[in-house]
Design a protein around this motif. Structure first.
Motif, PDB file in Angstrom:
ATOM      1  N   ILE A 157      16.528   0.690  10.632  1.00 42.25           N
ATOM      2  CA  ILE A 157      15.996   2.050  10.500  1.00 42.25           C
ATOM      3  C   ILE A 157      17.124   3.065  10.509  1.00 42.25           C
ATOM      4  O   ILE A 157      17.174   3.982   9.678  1.00 42.25           O
ATOM      5  CB  ILE A 157      15.006   2.341  11.642  1.00 42.25           C
ATOM      6  CG1 ILE A 157      13.823   1.366  11.585  1.00 42.25           C
ATOM      7  CG2 ILE A 157      14.517   3.787  11.586  1.00 42.25           C
ATOM      8  CD1 ILE A 157      12.910   1.430  12.784  1.00 42.25           C
ATOM      9  N   ASN A 259      15.295   3.225   0.864  1.00 42.29           N
ATOM     10  CA  ASN A 259      14.017   2.813   1.461  1.00 42.29           C
ATOM     11  C   ASN A 259      13.756   1.326   1.258  1.00 42.29           C
ATOM     12  O   ASN A 259      13.236   0.637   2.140  1.00 42.29           O
ATOM     13  CB  ASN A 259      12.869   3.637   0.880  1.00 42.29           C
ATOM     14  CG  ASN A 259      12.873   5.068   1.375  1.00 42.29           C
ATOM     15  OD1 ASN A 259      13.369   5.359   2.465  1.00 42.29           O
ATOM     16  ND2 ASN A 259      12.333   5.980   0.575  1.00 42.29           N
ATOM     17  N   VAL A 260      14.096   0.809   0.071  1.00 43.60           N
ATOM     18  CA  VAL A 260      13.920  -0.624  -0.194  1.00 43.60           C
ATOM     19  C   VAL A 260      14.823  -1.446   0.723  1.00 43.60           C
ATOM     20  O   VAL A 260      14.394  -2.451   1.306  1.00 43.60           O
ATOM     21  CB  VAL A 260      14.206  -0.944  -1.679  1.00 43.60           C
ATOM     22  CG1 VAL A 260      14.253  -2.453  -1.910  1.00 43.60           C
ATOM     23  CG2 VAL A 260      13.141  -0.323  -2.577  1.00 43.60           C
ATOM     24  N   MET A 262      15.962  -0.495   3.600  1.00 45.93           N
ATOM     25  CA  MET A 262      15.437  -0.371   4.957  1.00 45.93           C
ATOM     26  C   MET A 262      14.285  -1.353   5.182  1.00 45.93           C
ATOM     27  O   MET A 262      14.237  -2.041   6.211  1.00 45.93           O
ATOM     28  CB  MET A 262      14.948   1.059   5.233  1.00 45.93           C
ATOM     29  CG  MET A 262      14.391   1.246   6.644  1.00 45.93           C
ATOM     30  SD  MET A 262      13.921   2.945   7.014  1.00 45.93           S
ATOM     31  CE  MET A 262      12.458   3.104   5.973  1.00 45.93           C
ATOM     32  N   ALA A 263      13.366  -1.436   4.227  1.00 45.33           N
ATOM     33  CA  ALA A 263      12.259  -2.381   4.350  1.00 45.33           C
ATOM     34  C   ALA A 263      12.773  -3.813   4.431  1.00 45.33           C
ATOM     35  O   ALA A 263      12.256  -4.636   5.206  1.00 45.33           O
ATOM     36  CB  ALA A 263      11.304  -2.226   3.168  1.00 45.33           C
ATOM     37  N   HIS A 264      13.793  -4.100   3.634  1.00 42.76           N
ATOM     38  CA  HIS A 264      14.392  -5.439   3.636  1.00 42.76           C
ATOM     39  C   HIS A 264      15.000  -5.784   4.992  1.00 42.76           C
ATOM     40  O   HIS A 264      14.757  -6.860   5.552  1.00 42.76           O
ATOM     41  CB  HIS A 264      15.463  -5.520   2.544  1.00 42.76           C
ATOM     42  CG  HIS A 264      16.386  -6.681   2.673  1.00 42.76           C
ATOM     43  ND1 HIS A 264      15.982  -7.987   2.510  1.00 42.76           N
ATOM     44  CD2 HIS A 264      17.717  -6.732   2.981  1.00 42.76           C
ATOM     45  CE1 HIS A 264      17.006  -8.793   2.694  1.00 42.76           C
ATOM     46  NE2 HIS A 264      18.068  -8.064   2.983  1.00 42.76           N
ATOM     47  N   LEU A 266      14.426  -4.382   7.888  1.00 46.14           N
ATOM     48  CA  LEU A 266      13.350  -4.495   8.877  1.00 46.14           C
ATOM     49  C   LEU A 266      12.737  -5.892   8.839  1.00 46.14           C
ATOM     50  O   LEU A 266      12.483  -6.506   9.885  1.00 46.14           O
ATOM     51  CB  LEU A 266      12.265  -3.446   8.608  1.00 46.14           C
ATOM     52  CG  LEU A 266      12.574  -2.008   9.029  1.00 46.14           C
ATOM     53  CD1 LEU A 266      11.508  -1.054   8.480  1.00 46.14           C
ATOM     54  CD2 LEU A 266      12.647  -1.883  10.542  1.00 46.14           C
ATOM     55  N   ALA A 267      12.518  -6.396   7.628  1.00 48.17           N
ATOM     56  CA  ALA A 267      11.943  -7.735   7.489  1.00 48.17           C
ATOM     57  C   ALA A 267      12.916  -8.817   7.941  1.00 48.17           C
ATOM     58  O   ALA A 267      12.499  -9.895   8.375  1.00 48.17           O
ATOM     59  CB  ALA A 267      11.531  -7.983   6.037  1.00 48.17           C
ATOM     60  N   GLU A 309       7.112  -1.322  -6.381  1.00 45.98           N
ATOM     61  CA  GLU A 309       6.368  -2.235  -5.496  1.00 45.98           C
ATOM     62  C   GLU A 309       6.962  -3.646  -5.535  1.00 45.98           C
ATOM     63  O   GLU A 309       7.013  -4.339  -4.504  1.00 45.98           O
ATOM     64  CB  GLU A 309       4.889  -2.289  -5.886  1.00 45.98           C
ATOM     65  CG  GLU A 309       4.132  -0.992  -5.668  1.00 45.98           C
ATOM     66  CD  GLU A 309       4.355   0.029  -6.782  1.00 45.98           C
ATOM     67  OE1 GLU A 309       5.054  -0.299  -7.780  1.00 45.98           O
ATOM     68  OE2 GLU A 309       3.859   1.163  -6.656  1.00 45.98           O
ATOM     69  N   PHE A 312      10.032  -3.704  -3.331  1.00 51.15           N
ATOM     70  CA  PHE A 312       9.689  -3.704  -1.912  1.00 51.15           C
ATOM     71  C   PHE A 312       9.207  -5.086  -1.457  1.00 51.15           C
ATOM     72  O   PHE A 312       9.692  -5.628  -0.461  1.00 51.15           O
ATOM     73  CB  PHE A 312       8.612  -2.653  -1.618  1.00 51.15           C
ATOM     74  CG  PHE A 312       9.159  -1.295  -1.290  1.00 51.15           C
ATOM     75  CD1 PHE A 312       9.779  -1.053  -0.073  1.00 51.15           C
ATOM     76  CD2 PHE A 312       9.048  -0.251  -2.195  1.00 51.15           C
ATOM     77  CE1 PHE A 312      10.289   0.201   0.239  1.00 51.15           C
ATOM     78  CE2 PHE A 312       9.550   1.015  -1.895  1.00 51.15           C
ATOM     79  CZ  PHE A 312      10.170   1.241  -0.672  1.00 51.15           C
ATOM     80  N   ILE A 316      11.244  -7.595   1.043  1.00 57.21           N
ATOM     81  CA  ILE A 316      10.641  -7.914   2.336  1.00 57.21           C
ATOM     82  C   ILE A 316      10.578  -9.435   2.517  1.00 57.21           C
ATOM     83  O   ILE A 316      10.926  -9.968   3.576  1.00 57.21           O
ATOM     84  CB  ILE A 316       9.240  -7.277   2.459  1.00 57.21           C
ATOM     85  CG1 ILE A 316       9.380  -5.762   2.636  1.00 57.21           C
ATOM     86  CG2 ILE A 316       8.455  -7.882   3.627  1.00 57.21           C
ATOM     87  CD1 ILE A 316       8.072  -5.001   2.529  1.00 57.21           C
TER      88      ILE A 316
END
Length: 407
Positions: A157, A259-260, A262-264, A266-267, A309, A312, A316
Motif C-alpha cells: 500500500i 494501482n495494478v 499495488m493490487a499485485h 497486496l496479493a 480488468e 488487475f 492478483i
C-alpha cells in the motif's frame, strides 16, 4: 503404573519478538521495492537510447541482489543478522542517492549503477524470511516465515502511494521518489537495533561441518525447493517488471499502473496471514503445487485481453501464486538443512533464485518492447514465456512427491 508426562510447548517468545521487528522492516523498508519496481522501467524508458533496455534498471537491481546473496549470507553467519541487514539498508540508501543523481544528470549509466546498489538492499530483504525461522520452534517456523512475508501487505500500500505523491513532485521526473528511498533506508535502519537473534558461535574444530554445497544442492528435497522458489520468483518478476510498460502502452495512465502494481503486491503478501497454517494443515508440497497452478492461471487471464480488468485479475493471481510457491519452497528448504549448513545453503539458494530472476527481468524488457510491433504483442510474448518454466517446476515437484521416500 508409569505416568506419561506431556511434552511442554516450545517457548517462542523471542521468536515472536523478532517476527514483530521483521514485519515492521518488511512493511516500512520493503515499501521501496514496489515504489522502484513501479517507476524503474518507466524511468529507464525515459533515459535509455534504446527502449529495448527500458527494464535494464530492474535487471541491475536483481543482478545486484544475486551477487550480494552469498557475501551477505557469509556476513550474517559470521557477524549476525543485524550487521547483514544494516549492510542492506546502506546499499539501499546509496542506490537511491546515486539513482537520484543519475536522474538529475539525465545519465542512464549512473542511474544503472544506483540500481545495482539497490540490489544489495533487495538481497538483504530476502533474508528476513530466514531470520524469522532462526529462533522459532519447528511448529512456529512456517507461521513465522509467513507472518514476516505478510509485512509486505503494508509495503504494497505504502510503495505505490509514494509513487503517486513523489514521482512528479520535482521538475526532474521520478527524482522525488528516489530521494524518498534514501529517507526510507536511513530511518528504517533503526529497527534492526531491536532485533534479538544471537550471533552464530564460531564452530569448534570438532564441530559438524555439514554437507558441501554440491551435496546440499543434489539432495532431492533441496533441489526441488530451489527450483520451485526460482521459478515462482522469476516468473513473478518477468510479468511484474513489464506490467507498468504494458499498462501505459495500452493507453492507461501511470496512476493506473501504480494501482495494478499495488493490487499485485497486496496479493503477494495478504495470503501470508494464513499460508503458514495451510502448509501446516495440508503439507508444503500441496501448497507449492497450488502456487504453480495459480501462476499458470495468471498467464491465461493475461492472454485473454488488455482491458484494465485483465491486468488487475492477472496480476492478483500472479501475486497469490508467488506467495504459495515461494513461501512453500522457503519452508521446504528451511527444514532440509542443519544449522551449520545454514550460511552456505541460504546464500547458494538466493544466488540461484536471483540468478533466475535476473534472467527474467532482462528478458522482460526485450519481450515487452522488442518482440512485436506494439504493447499488446509484447505483453502476449511475456505471458507465453511463462509456460516452459511452469512445466519445469511442476514436473520437479511431481517427481519429488512420487519418488520412493527411502530413495
Amino acid at each position: 503404573m508409569t505416568q506419561t508426562i506431556a511434552p511442554q510447548p516450545a517457548d517462542d517468545s523471542r521468536a515472536k519478538r523478532n517476527v514483530v521487528i521483521l514485519v515492521l522492516a518488511q512493511a516500512f523498508l520493503g515499501a521501496q521495492m514496489p515504489l522502484i519496481f513501479t517507476i524503474g522501467g518507466l524511468a529507464g524508458q525515459s533515459l535509455a537510447s534504446n527502449i529495448c533496455f527500458a527494464t535494464l534498471p530492474i535487471s541491475l537491481i536483481v543482478l545486484g541482489s544475486m551477487l550480494s546473496a552469498t557475501p551477505l549470507s557469509a556476513i550474517m553467519q559470521r557477524y549476525g543478522r543485524r550487521t547483514g541487514f544494516l549492510v542492506g539498508t546502506t546499499g539501499g540508501a546509496l542506490g537511491g542517492a546515486i539513482g537520484a543523481y543519475g536522474l538529475y544528470l539525465n545519465s542512464f549509466p549512473v542511474f544503472l549503477f544506483g540500481s545495482f546498489l539497490t540490489g544489495v538492499y533487495m538481497s538483504a530483504q530476502g533474508f528476513y524470511r530466514f531470520a524469522a525461522s532462526d529462533t522459532a520452534s519447528d511448529d512456529f517456523r512456517p507461521k513465522a516465515i509467513s507472518y514476516v512475508m505478510a509485512g509486505g501487505l503494508l509495503s504494497a500500500i505504502i510503495g505505490p502511494q509514494l509513487v503517486k505523491v513523489t514521482s512528479d513532485s520535482m521538475v526532474v521526473p521520478f527524482l522525488g521518489a528516489y530521494l524518498t528511498v534514501i529517507a526510507i533506508n536511513v530511518i528504517g535502519s533503526a529497527l534492526f537495533f531491536f532485533i534479538d537473534i544471537p550471533k552464530p558461535e564460531a564452530p569448534a574444530e570438532d564441530a559438524p561441518k555439514g554437507r558441501s554445497r554440491w551435496e546440499l544442492i543434489t539432495t532431492p528435497r533441496i533441489a526441488v525447493a530451489v527450483i520451485c522458489a526460482m521459478v515462482a520468483y522469476a516468473l513473478m518478476n518477468l510479468v511484474m517488471t513489464s506490467t507498468p510498460l504494458a499498462v501505459v502502452g495500452c493507453g492507461f495512465e501511470q496512476n493506473d499502473a501504480a494501482n495494478v502494481v499495488m493490487a499485485h503486491v497486496l496479493a503477494m503478501f495478504a495470503p501470508s496471514f494464513f499460508t503458514g497454517h495451510l502448509i501446516a494443515r495440508f503439507g508444503v508440497e500441496k501448497i507449492v503445487g497450488a502456487g504453480i497452478l495459480i501462476l499458470g492461471a495468471a498467464g491465461v487471464v493475461a492472454l485473454q485481453g488488455v482491458e484494465l480488468e485483465n491486468f488487475f485479475v492477472a496480476l492478483i493471481l500472479l501475486g497469490l501464486g508467488w506467495n504459495f510457491g515461494f513461501i512453500g519452497a522457503t519452508t521446504m528448504l528451511a527444514g532440509a538443512h542443519s544449522v551449520e549448513e545454514r550460511g552456505r545453503m541460504q546464500g547458494m539458494n538466493d544466488l540461484i533464485v536471483f540468478g533466475g530472476v535476473t534472467v527474467a527481468s532482462l528478458a522482460s524488457g526485450g519481450l515487452m518492447n522488442c518482440s512485436g510491433g506494439n504493447a499488446v504483442t509484447g505483453w502476449t510474448s511475456v505471458n507465453i514465456a511463462m509456460a516452459p518454466f511452469l512445466m519445469l517446476a511442476g514436473g520437479a515437484l511431481i517427481w519429488l512427491v512420487m519418488r520412493p521416500k527411502d530413495a
